[in-house]
Design a protein around this motif. Structure first.
Motif, PDB file in Angstrom:
ATOM      1  N   ARG A 166      16.850-169.861-109.963  1.00  0.00           N
ATOM      2  CA  ARG A 166      17.413-168.853-109.065  1.00  0.00           C
ATOM      3  C   ARG A 166      18.377-169.495-108.077  1.00  0.00           C
ATOM      4  O   ARG A 166      19.437-168.953-107.776  1.00  0.00           O
ATOM      5  CB  ARG A 166      16.291-168.133-108.312  1.00  0.00           C
ATOM      6  N   SER A 167      18.022-170.677-107.593  1.00  0.00           N
ATOM      7  CA  SER A 167      18.892-171.389-106.662  1.00  0.00           C
ATOM      8  C   SER A 167      20.211-171.762-107.323  1.00  0.00           C
ATOM      9  O   SER A 167      21.283-171.599-106.735  1.00  0.00           O
ATOM     10  CB  SER A 167      18.174-172.640-106.157  1.00  0.00           C
ATOM     11  N   ASN A 226      22.291-168.601-107.719  1.00  0.00           N
ATOM     12  CA  ASN A 226      22.886-168.182-106.452  1.00  0.00           C
ATOM     13  C   ASN A 226      24.047-169.091-106.068  1.00  0.00           C
ATOM     14  O   ASN A 226      25.071-168.628-105.562  1.00  0.00           O
ATOM     15  CB  ASN A 226      21.824-168.202-105.344  1.00  0.00           C
ATOM     16  N   LEU A 248       6.649-171.778-111.587  1.00  0.00           N
ATOM     17  CA  LEU A 248       7.210-171.182-110.366  1.00  0.00           C
ATOM     18  C   LEU A 248       8.332-172.049-109.805  1.00  0.00           C
ATOM     19  O   LEU A 248       9.370-171.537-109.364  1.00  0.00           O
ATOM     20  CB  LEU A 248       6.104-171.008-109.322  1.00  0.00           C
ATOM     21  N   ALA A 249       8.152-173.355-109.831  1.00  0.00           N
ATOM     22  CA  ALA A 249       9.192-174.255-109.339  1.00  0.00           C
ATOM     23  C   ALA A 249      10.457-174.148-110.184  1.00  0.00           C
ATOM     24  O   ALA A 249      11.578-174.133-109.660  1.00  0.00           O
ATOM     25  CB  ALA A 249       8.668-175.692-109.345  1.00  0.00           C
ATOM     26  N   ARG A 301      12.277-170.988-109.281  1.00  0.00           N
ATOM     27  CA  ARG A 301      12.989-171.125-108.008  1.00  0.00           C
ATOM     28  C   ARG A 301      14.259-171.945-108.181  1.00  0.00           C
ATOM     29  O   ARG A 301      15.307-171.614-107.618  1.00  0.00           O
ATOM     30  CB  ARG A 301      12.073-171.781-106.972  1.00  0.00           C
TER      31      ARG A 301
END
Length: 209
Positions: free
Chosen positions: A50-51, A54, A43-44, A47
């Motif tokens: 995704r960061s 973005n 999960l980390a 994230r």
């Protein structure tokens, strides 16, 4: 009595099954911890990925430059998406909304403290002119239908003199080919190019009589 007996037996069976599961979990707690850590790591990583994506998208938009030749080669839909991306580059939270029955709004953007802007896109062949009727339509819907603080008509062509004069008189901004080049290609922010106020303004259609 038969139903009560069955229910009691079922409850006992469920309790025994739960007890066995807890016992197995207790026996295998190191494995459960490893599985939990692996899930947390996955999960980390997602994230972080995704960061990064973005951030890369933001950096790409911050460098966005579109030439007039590229804009001329677009169709109507591509032109609207390009205007949306340019607004996002300038810091607006913008959405393409243009479709049938859009009430003279192809892109809508919000930016604190400037408020809301409605963009009507008019993609045309080079040399094409936008007339006053477009200004009338935008003026009639920007405030009542979209609660906008600012309205602008953007074209890769030009405007008639009457259209520009009418827009200036009634608070409908216009971006012609020259201004579009400054915005899209040279990277000047739209709100700076138009001189939009740094606070919410009351447009003519929102002023009390």
């Amino acid at each position: 009595m038969g139903a009560a007996t069955v229910a009691l037996a079922l409850a006992v069976a469920l309790a025994q099954a739960a007890s066995r599961l807890l016992a197995k979990a207790a026996e295998n707690w190191p494995l459960l911890i490893v599985i939990g850590l692996a899930l947390a790591t996955c999960l980390a990583c997602l994230r972080i990925r995704r960061s990064h994506r973005n951030r890369a998208d933001s950096e790409r938009l911050a460098r966005l430059r579109i030439t007039l030749a590229e804009l001329d080669a677009m169709d109507d839909q591509q032109f609207e998406y390009a205007l949306r991306d340019l607004l996002v580059r300038d810091g607006w939270v913008a959405t393409k909304v243009g479709r049938g029955g859009d009430q003279a709004a192809d892109v809508i953007g919000d930016l604190v403290p400037l408020g809301r802007i409605v963009v009507q896109a008019k993609h045309t062949r080079v040399g094409g002119k936008v007339g006053s009727s477009v200004m009338y339509e935008v003026n009639g819907t920007a405030g009542p239908a979209h609660r906008a603080d600012h309205a602008v008509v953007v074209t890769n062509g030009s405007f008639t003199r009457d259209a520009m004069a009418w827009g200036d008189r009634h608070g409908v901004h216009w971006i012609d080919r020259d201004r579009l080049g400054q915005w899209a290609h040279k990277g000047r922010a739209l709100h700076e190019l138009l001189g939009l106020p740094s606070r919410r303004s009351r447009l003519p259609w929102r002023r009390a009589a």
